[in-house]
Design an enzyme around this catalytic site. Structure first.
Site, short mmCIF file in Angstrom:
data_model
loop_
_atom_site.label_atom_id
_atom_site.label_comp_id
_atom_site.label_asym_id
_atom_site.label_seq_id
_atom_site.Cartn_x
_atom_site.Cartn_y
_atom_site.Cartn_z
N HIS A 14 -46.66 82.35 37.64
CA HIS A 14 -46.28 82.94 38.97
C HIS A 14 -46.79 84.17 39.70
CE1 HIS A 14 -43.49 81.83 42.19
NE2 HIS A 14 -42.89 82.25 40.40
N CYS A 33 -40.27 89.18 39.92
CA CYS A 33 -41.59 88.25 40.16
C CYS A 33 -42.45 89.04 40.91
CB CYS A 33 -40.58 87.44 41.06
SG CYS A 33 -39.50 86.45 40.60
N HIS A 39 -45.02 85.87 35.86
CA HIS A 39 -44.35 85.12 35.00
C HIS A 39 -44.12 84.05 35.39
CE1 HIS A 39 -42.65 85.50 38.95
NE2 HIS A 39 -41.80 84.71 38.85
N HIS A 41 -42.49 79.24 34.83
CA HIS A 41 -41.30 79.16 34.54
C HIS A 41 -41.68 77.62 34.20
CE1 HIS A 41 -39.23 81.55 37.71
NE2 HIS A 41 -40.59 81.17 38.40
N ASP A 79 -50.17 72.40 35.63
CA ASP A 79 -49.44 72.00 34.09
C ASP A 79 -49.76 73.45 33.27
OD1 ASP A 79 -47.24 71.69 32.10
OD2 ASP A 79 -48.77 70.67 31.34
N HIS A 80 -49.17 74.43 32.84
CA HIS A 80 -49.94 75.31 31.90
C HIS A 80 -50.95 76.17 33.42
CE1 HIS A 80 -47.88 73.27 29.33
NE2 HIS A 80 -47.69 74.47 28.46
N GLU A 125 -36.85 75.19 40.25
CA GLU A 125 -37.69 76.78 39.33
C GLU A 125 -36.29 77.18 38.35
OE1 GLU A 125 -39.46 80.28 41.81
OE2 GLU A 125 -37.28 80.79 40.94
#
Length: 136
Positions: A14, A33, A39, A41, A79-80, A125
């Site tokens: 995100h 960020c 970037h 997580h 996811d991903h 996170e």
């Protein structure tokens, strides 16, 4: 009342960026960020439901069914993925962990069976940063 928690995991990228601000202000507020190249997580999601245990099974809720609900309605969508661009329920929202926890609640709540209550979304996170959301 007994509280049952299921933990799931997903990876996502995100960018924290307010389009009403210039790059300098975004960088000042969000730091790294706000990176225009995103970037990521490794999120840990804990979903807690509550109810009285069923007399016949002793369960608050079948944890396999809870896992299926979480995967179908949340982790498969996240996811991903790029939270800013790929996730329908995050469109037009600041992709903070706080907002993500609220939106996860909204995705899950309609699928929790009657008699079982969604109690908390806890979203890590990082190992040292997490949010908890208990509904409106």
């Amino acid at each position: 009342m007994v509280y049952l928690t299921r933990q799931e995991h997903f990876n996502a990228a995100h960018r924290l960026y307010n389009p009403a601000w210039d790059d300098a202000k975004n960088e000042a507020v969000f730091g790294k960020c706000a990176n225009p190249n995103w970037h990521g997580h490794n999120y840990d999601l804990l979903v807690t439901v509550k109810a009285k245990p069923n007399y016949e099974t002793g369960f608050v809720f079948d944890v396999k069914k809870l896992s299926t609900i979480i995967r179908e309605h949340v982790t498969e969508k996240l996811d991903h993925k790029n939270l800013n661009e790929d996730v329908d329920f995050m469109q037009g929202k600041m992709c903070s962990t706080e907002n993500l926890a609220i939106e996860i609640w909204k995705q899950l709540e309609p699928h929790i069976p009657a008699g079982i209550h969604l109690h908390c979304i806890k979203l890590y996170e990082t190992p040292r940063i997490y949010v908890e959301y208990f509904g409106e």
